[in-house]
Structure formats: structure tokens, C-alpha cells
Design a protein around this motif. Structure first.
Motif, PDB file in Angstrom:
ATOM      1  N   GLU A   6       0.827  -1.200   0.000  1.00 27.86           N
ATOM      2  CA  GLU A   6       0.000   0.000   0.000  1.00 27.86           C
ATOM      3  C   GLU A   6       0.861   1.250   0.000  1.00 27.86           C
ATOM      4  O   GLU A   6       1.973   1.249   0.542  1.00 27.86           O
ATOM      5  CB  GLU A   6      -0.911   0.037   1.237  1.00 27.86           C
ATOM      6  N   GLY A   9      -0.863   6.920   1.924  1.00 28.28           N
ATOM      7  CA  GLY A   9      -1.357   7.413   3.199  1.00 28.28           C
ATOM      8  C   GLY A   9      -0.632   8.680   3.623  1.00 28.28           C
ATOM      9  O   GLY A   9       0.344   9.091   2.998  1.00 28.28           O
ATOM     10  N   TRP A  36     -10.405  -3.233   0.712  1.00 24.03           N
ATOM     11  CA  TRP A  36      -9.714  -2.380   1.680  1.00 24.03           C
ATOM     12  C   TRP A  36     -10.394  -2.524   3.035  1.00 24.03           C
ATOM     13  O   TRP A  36     -11.629  -2.525   3.125  1.00 24.03           O
ATOM     14  CB  TRP A  36      -9.769  -0.913   1.249  1.00 24.03           C
ATOM     15  N   ARG A  38      -9.740  -1.288   7.429  1.00 20.68           N
ATOM     16  CA  ARG A  38      -8.988  -0.335   8.251  1.00 20.68           C
ATOM     17  C   ARG A  38      -9.070  -0.720   9.712  1.00 20.68           C
ATOM     18  O   ARG A  38     -10.028  -1.365  10.146  1.00 20.68           O
ATOM     19  CB  ARG A  38      -9.506   1.090   8.035  1.00 20.68           C
ATOM     20  N   ARG A  45     -10.439  -4.564  13.165  1.00 22.71           N
ATOM     21  CA  ARG A  45     -10.302  -4.200  11.757  1.00 22.71           C
ATOM     22  C   ARG A  45     -11.679  -4.292  11.093  1.00 22.71           C
ATOM     23  O   ARG A  45     -12.404  -5.274  11.288  1.00 22.71           O
ATOM     24  CB  ARG A  45      -9.293  -5.111  11.069  1.00 22.71           C
ATOM     25  N   VAL A  48     -13.971  -1.662   4.581  1.00 24.24           N
ATOM     26  CA  VAL A  48     -14.148  -0.327   4.011  1.00 24.24           C
ATOM     27  C   VAL A  48     -14.784  -0.413   2.626  1.00 24.24           C
ATOM     28  O   VAL A  48     -15.823   0.181   2.372  1.00 24.24           O
ATOM     29  CB  VAL A  48     -12.805   0.418   3.916  1.00 24.24           C
ATOM     30  N   ASP A  90     -12.066   8.789  10.169  1.00 24.37           N
ATOM     31  CA  ASP A  90     -11.457   7.941   9.134  1.00 24.37           C
ATOM     32  C   ASP A  90     -10.001   7.621   9.459  1.00 24.37           C
ATOM     33  O   ASP A  90      -9.371   6.825   8.751  1.00 24.37           O
ATOM     34  CB  ASP A  90     -11.523   8.627   7.764  1.00 24.37           C
ATOM     35  N   TYR A  94      -4.858   1.608   6.983  1.00 20.32           N
ATOM     36  CA  TYR A  94      -5.648   1.026   5.902  1.00 20.32           C
ATOM     37  C   TYR A  94      -4.882  -0.137   5.278  1.00 20.32           C
ATOM     38  O   TYR A  94      -3.714   0.006   4.910  1.00 20.32           O
ATOM     39  CB  TYR A  94      -5.962   2.082   4.859  1.00 20.32           C
ATOM     40  N   TYR A  95      -5.577  -1.259   5.155  1.00 20.20           N
ATOM     41  CA  TYR A  95      -4.981  -2.479   4.636  1.00 20.20           C
ATOM     42  C   TYR A  95      -5.647  -2.889   3.332  1.00 20.20           C
ATOM     43  O   TYR A  95      -6.873  -2.860   3.210  1.00 20.20           O
ATOM     44  CB  TYR A  95      -5.148  -3.625   5.630  1.00 20.20           C
ATOM     45  N   CYS A  96      -4.819  -3.300   2.396  1.00 18.34           N
ATOM     46  CA  CYS A  96      -5.292  -3.868   1.144  1.00 18.34           C
ATOM     47  C   CYS A  96      -5.344  -5.383   1.310  1.00 18.34           C
ATOM     48  O   CYS A  96      -4.502  -5.970   2.000  1.00 18.34           O
ATOM     49  CB  CYS A  96      -4.304  -3.481   0.044  1.00 18.34           C
TER      50      CYS A  96
END
Length: 126
Positions: A6, A9, A36, A38, A45, A48, A90, A94-96
């Protein structure tokens, strides 16, 4: 070895925008869903957004619907998350994620995905 990396950010003021990218390597995901998620301090987690293999189906958490847009470029093996009208809530890592299975739909749960990136921090100041 499959890797999801990722980027994009950072720190932004409330109301601002950021675009996250997730570049995959080690295999192609053109037939697979990507998503995605978060993680904020003190929470679990959460989902999103997700996109199916073709980009024809997208899914969003209620909290980001109308503000975030997920897209993908299969030629680049990359998925994006455009985040507009950002709010302090927000703020998260953030994770893919990528699904190893071929499917016409995309999952909204963590257990739908086998591959995960390291995450990128997004901080929204008020």
C-alpha cells in the motif's frame, strides 16, 4: 512470493482527500476480488470497500459510502481507494487485501481474503 504494498497514506485536514494505492506482485489478481479494510486504535479491523475482478461490482461500508471510491487497473495489478471529504473518524491504518479464489463477487469480511498488505497510516486532523 505474493506481496501487496500500500501507498498514499498521510496526514490530511478534515474535508481533504487522499488516494491510496495497492500494488500486487508475485501473481496476477485480474480474476480475483480485492478489498480495503482499516484498523483504528481500540477497535477491530473493519471493512471499508471491495471490488470484484472486473470492477463491475463495488461494495462499501455505510460509513464511507458516497465519499470513498474503489477502483482497479488489472493491467497494473493495482487497486485504488479514492477518499474524499475525509473525517477525523477515518483515521486508521488502511490495509489492502486480495482473494485467492476466482469469483464474480467480492467479500466484505476479513475471512474472504487470503493475502494482506502491511498497511498505510491515514491521519485526518480536525
Amino acid at each position: 512470493q505474493v506481496q501487496l504494498v500500500e501507498s498514499g497514506g498521510g496526514l490530511v485536514q478534515a474535508g481533504g482527500s487522499l488516494r491510496l494505492s495497492c500494488a500486487a506482485s508475485g501473481r496476477t489478481f485480474s480474476s480475483n476480488a480485492m478489498g480495503w479494510f482499516r484498523l483504528s486504535p481500540g477497535t477491530e479491523r473493519e471493512f471499508v470497500a471491495a471490488i470484484n475482478y472486473s470492477g463491475g461490482r463495488t461494495y462499501y461500508a455505510d460509513s464511507v459510502k458516497g465519499r470513498f471510491t474503489i477502483s482497479r487497473d488489472n493491467a497494473k495489478n493495482t487497486v485504488y481507494l479514492q477518499m474524499n471529504s475525509l473525517k477525523p473518524e477515518d483515521t486508521a491504518v488502511y490495509y489492502c487485501a486480495a482473494d485467492s479464489r476466482v469469483s464474480v463477487v467480492a467479500g466484505t469480511r476479513e475471512n474472504s481474503y487470503e493475502y494482506w498488505g502491511q498497511g498505510t497510516q491515514v491521519t485526518v486532523s480536525s
